[in-house]
Motif scaffolding. Structure first.
Motif, PDB file in Angstrom:
ATOM      1  N   PRO A  38       0.533  -1.211   0.140  1.00  0.00           N
ATOM      2  CA  PRO A  38      -0.149  -0.188  -0.082  1.00  0.00           C
ATOM      3  C   PRO A  38       0.794   1.204   0.136  1.00  0.00           C
ATOM      4  CG  PRO A  38      -0.073  -0.960   2.158  1.00  0.00           C
ATOM      5  CD  PRO A  38       0.428  -1.790   1.136  1.00  0.00           C
ATOM      6  N   GLU A  39       2.130   1.111   0.484  1.00  0.00           N
ATOM      7  CA  GLU A  39       2.846   2.586   0.577  1.00  0.00           C
ATOM      8  C   GLU A  39       3.295   2.880  -0.833  1.00  0.00           C
ATOM      9  OE1 GLU A  39       5.558  -1.009   0.443  1.00  0.00           O
ATOM     10  OE2 GLU A  39       3.783  -0.495   1.656  1.00  0.00           O
ATOM     11  N   VAL A  40       3.264   2.024  -1.774  1.00  0.00           N
ATOM     12  CA  VAL A  40       3.526   2.402  -3.318  1.00  0.00           C
ATOM     13  C   VAL A  40       2.397   3.065  -3.960  1.00  0.00           C
ATOM     14  CG1 VAL A  40       3.847   1.515  -5.634  1.00  0.00           C
ATOM     15  CG2 VAL A  40       4.971   0.246  -3.699  1.00  0.00           C
ATOM     16  N   LEU A  41       1.168   2.842  -3.485  1.00  0.00           N
ATOM     17  CA  LEU A  41       0.016   3.832  -3.954  1.00  0.00           C
ATOM     18  C   LEU A  41       0.140   4.905  -3.360  1.00  0.00           C
ATOM     19  CD1 LEU A  41      -2.614   3.971  -5.543  1.00  0.00           C
ATOM     20  CD2 LEU A  41      -3.659   2.847  -3.321  1.00  0.00           C
ATOM     21  N   GLN A  42       0.622   5.153  -2.071  1.00  0.00           N
ATOM     22  CA  GLN A  42       0.375   6.653  -1.303  1.00  0.00           C
ATOM     23  C   GLN A  42       1.531   7.414  -2.012  1.00  0.00           C
ATOM     24  OE1 GLN A  42      -1.639   7.560   0.643  1.00  0.00           O
ATOM     25  NE2 GLN A  42      -2.749   5.535   0.618  1.00  0.00           N
ATOM     26  N   ALA A  43       2.596   6.950  -2.648  1.00  0.00           N
ATOM     27  CA  ALA A  43       3.782   7.387  -3.236  1.00  0.00           C
ATOM     28  C   ALA A  43       3.278   8.062  -4.585  1.00  0.00           C
ATOM     29  CB  ALA A  43       5.026   6.772  -3.195  1.00  0.00           C
ATOM     30  N   LEU A  44       2.493   7.415  -5.147  1.00  0.00           N
ATOM     31  CA  LEU A  44       2.197   7.829  -6.666  1.00  0.00           C
ATOM     32  C   LEU A  44       1.471   9.176  -6.683  1.00  0.00           C
ATOM     33  CD1 LEU A  44       0.846   4.500  -8.074  1.00  0.00           C
ATOM     34  CD2 LEU A  44       3.099   5.534  -8.473  1.00  0.00           C
ATOM     35  N   ASP A  45       1.758   9.866  -7.716  1.00  0.00           N
ATOM     36  CA  ASP A  45       1.182  11.188  -7.841  1.00  0.00           C
ATOM     37  C   ASP A  45      -0.214  11.138  -8.579  1.00  0.00           C
ATOM     38  OD1 ASP A  45       0.829  13.846  -7.633  1.00  0.00           O
ATOM     39  OD2 ASP A  45       2.162  14.339  -9.400  1.00  0.00           O
ATOM     40  N   LEU A  46      -1.166  10.686  -8.023  1.00  0.00           N
ATOM     41  CA  LEU A  46      -2.546  10.310  -8.383  1.00  0.00           C
ATOM     42  C   LEU A  46      -3.660  11.476  -8.183  1.00  0.00           C
ATOM     43  CD1 LEU A  46      -2.834   6.669  -8.194  1.00  0.00           C
ATOM     44  CD2 LEU A  46      -2.157   7.940 -10.282  1.00  0.00           C
ATOM     45  N   ASP A  47      -4.497  11.840  -8.844  1.00  0.00           N
ATOM     46  CA  ASP A  47      -5.527  12.772  -8.111  1.00  0.00           C
ATOM     47  C   ASP A  47      -6.368  12.056  -7.349  1.00  0.00           C
ATOM     48  OD1 ASP A  47      -7.448  11.393  -9.799  1.00  0.00           O
ATOM     49  OD2 ASP A  47      -6.941  12.610 -11.597  1.00  0.00           O
ATOM     50  N   SER A  48      -7.372  12.877  -6.869  1.00  0.00           N
ATOM     51  CA  SER A  48      -8.199  12.365  -5.587  1.00  0.00           C
ATOM     52  C   SER A  48      -9.152  11.295  -6.397  1.00  0.00           C
ATOM     53  CB  SER A  48      -8.848  13.671  -4.800  1.00  0.00           C
ATOM     54  OG  SER A  48      -9.637  14.091  -5.770  1.00  0.00           O
ATOM     55  N   THR A  49      -9.719  11.563  -7.593  1.00  0.00           N
ATOM     56  CA  THR A  49     -10.730  10.628  -7.951  1.00  0.00           C
ATOM     57  C   THR A  49      -9.959   9.169  -8.118  1.00  0.00           C
ATOM     58  OG1 THR A  49     -11.638  12.446  -9.190  1.00  0.00           O
ATOM     59  CG2 THR A  49     -12.146  10.225  -9.940  1.00  0.00           C
ATOM     60  N   ALA A  50      -8.774   9.248  -8.778  1.00  0.00           N
ATOM     61  CA  ALA A  50      -8.073   7.820  -9.070  1.00  0.00           C
ATOM     62  C   ALA A  50      -7.713   7.323  -7.673  1.00  0.00           C
ATOM     63  CB  ALA A  50      -6.986   8.309  -9.767  1.00  0.00           C
ATOM     64  N   GLN A  51      -7.158   8.057  -6.768  1.00  0.00           N
ATOM     65  CA  GLN A  51      -6.928   7.617  -5.448  1.00  0.00           C
ATOM     66  C   GLN A  51      -8.097   6.876  -4.736  1.00  0.00           C
ATOM     67  OE1 GLN A  51      -4.141   7.015  -3.628  1.00  0.00           O
ATOM     68  NE2 GLN A  51      -2.765   8.229  -4.281  1.00  0.00           N
ATOM     69  N   ASN A  52      -9.104   7.669  -4.782  1.00  0.00           N
ATOM     70  CA  ASN A  52     -10.467   7.031  -4.277  1.00  0.00           C
ATOM     71  C   ASN A  52     -11.092   5.761  -5.021  1.00  0.00           C
ATOM     72  OD1 ASN A  52     -10.595   8.973  -2.377  1.00  0.00           O
ATOM     73  ND2 ASN A  52     -11.969  10.488  -3.707  1.00  0.00           N
ATOM     74  N   ALA A  53     -11.049   5.849  -6.329  1.00  0.00           N
ATOM     75  CA  ALA A  53     -11.420   4.625  -6.952  1.00  0.00           C
ATOM     76  C   ALA A  53     -10.385   3.362  -6.569  1.00  0.00           C
ATOM     77  CB  ALA A  53     -11.165   4.927  -8.564  1.00  0.00           C
ATOM     78  N   ILE A  54      -9.179   3.518  -6.447  1.00  0.00           N
ATOM     79  CA  ILE A  54      -8.285   2.714  -6.122  1.00  0.00           C
ATOM     80  C   ILE A  54      -8.545   2.032  -4.630  1.00  0.00           C
ATOM     81  CG2 ILE A  54      -5.912   1.774  -6.193  1.00  0.00           C
ATOM     82  CD1 ILE A  54      -5.226   3.569  -8.459  1.00  0.00           C
ATOM     83  N   GLN A  55      -8.653   2.898  -3.916  1.00  0.00           N
ATOM     84  CA  GLN A  55      -8.718   2.782  -2.497  1.00  0.00           C
ATOM     85  C   GLN A  55     -10.096   1.922  -2.186  1.00  0.00           C
ATOM     86  OE1 GLN A  55      -6.674   2.575  -0.145  1.00  0.00           O
ATOM     87  NE2 GLN A  55      -5.333   4.431  -0.715  1.00  0.00           N
ATOM     88  N   ARG A  56     -11.144   2.465  -3.019  1.00  0.00           N
ATOM     89  CA  ARG A  56     -12.359   1.465  -2.815  1.00  0.00           C
ATOM     90  C   ARG A  56     -12.067   0.219  -3.375  1.00  0.00           C
ATOM     91  NH1 ARG A  56     -17.376   4.395  -5.332  1.00  0.00           N
ATOM     92  NH2 ARG A  56     -17.063   5.706  -3.603  1.00  0.00           N
ATOM     93  N   GLN A  57     -11.528  -0.191  -4.614  1.00  0.00           N
ATOM     94  CA  GLN A  57     -11.190  -1.416  -4.988  1.00  0.00           C
ATOM     95  C   GLN A  57     -10.280  -2.336  -4.246  1.00  0.00           C
ATOM     96  OE1 GLN A  57      -9.789   0.123  -9.045  1.00  0.00           O
ATOM     97  NE2 GLN A  57     -11.346  -1.514  -9.835  1.00  0.00           N
TER      98      GLN A  57
END
Length: 259
Positions: free
Chosen positions: A138-157
């Motif tokens: 999960p730390e890799v996802l936090q380090a990525l420069d993604l907008d909030s919509t993409a972050q929310n979508a991935i977190q939900r999945q």
């Protein structure tokens, strides 16, 4: 156990695709070009043009913080957009083929399988493998420069990733392969009969079938419920193929020969 079962599901999906290609090459030894053309058609219309349109259309996407009504409107429009871009894209490819050369059943079958398997690999294997990577690190996802919509979508999945997801992936993707081949044949009828009503039918069927998967992505449907819906649809599709597949192929062959 979650990662192991999901990996096994992806391996099984790859095995299904490999078996399809082997069987088609054995029964229809006419080269691999139609496979690649089908795969490129999926990439162009479904993974390039469709996302560009969705990103600029302005309606709600999975992961956005919007009202339930806005999410429902976004879900419906996303399903319609998928049907419009993919089926119109296949129709254009088949129309070009019919103009430049004959649209025979052997070429059409390989084109349809190439399109369907490309979708299965890109959406069912590569995207899911990326999701499992984020799940295990999960730390890799936090380090990525993604907008909030993409972050929310991935977190939900990631939050909904369970053992059920493995079964859902396999059932939904196998059903998608079956239905993509069938929709390609419907598009071929639109070309052969010169009747756009067949294309409209393919677009609407595609949009309706996307609703359960889109409902899961938008957070309206649990994975196990989506699995049951697609399992039922898969059984219905296989039954229809068993009962009327040969008759449909005969009609399609006759339509293509009269083109």
């Amino acid at each position: 156990m979650v990662i192991v079962l999901n990996v096994l599901s992806m391996v099984a999906l790859c095995a299904v695709g490999l078996c399809l290609i082997v069987q088609f090459n054995r029964r229809l030894p006419s080269g691999s070009t139609p496979y690649w053309l089908g795969a490129m058609a999926f990439v162009l219309f479904a993974r390039v043009l469709e996302p560009v349109f969705l990103s600029s259309a302005g309606f709600a996407l999975p992961g956005q913080s919007v009202s339930t009504q806005q999410a429902l409107v976004g879900l419906v429009l996303a399903c319609l957009t998928a049907g419009l871009f993919e089926e119109t894209g296949k129709y254009i490819c088949l129309k070009v083929r019919s103009v430049r050369s004959s649209l025979d059943l052997r070429w059409l079958a390989k084109f349809a399988v190439g399109y369907a398997l490309c979708e299965a690999v890109l959406l069912g294997v590569i995207v899911h493998a990326q999701l499992l990577y984020f799940y295990s690190s999960p730390e890799v996802l936090q380090a990525l420069d993604l907008d909030s919509t993409a972050q929310n979508a991935i977190q939900r999945q990631l939050a909904s990733l369970t053992e059920w997801t493995a079964i859902f992936l396999l059932i939904e993707r196998v059903f998608a392969i079956v239905i993509q081949v069938g929709l390609t044949f419907i598009g071929a009828l639109a070309v052969a009969k010169r009747q756009l009503v067949w294309l409209m039918a393919a677009i609407m069927i595609h949009a309706l079938i996307n609703i359960p998967a889109a409902s899961y992505q938008y957070g309206f449907l649990a994975a196990e419920h989506g699995e049951m819906i697609y399992a039922l649809l898969l059984l219905i599709a296989l039954y229809c193929i068993w009962r009327g597949g040969a008759f449909t192929v005969v009609r399609l062959r006759a339509a293509l020969s009269d083109e």
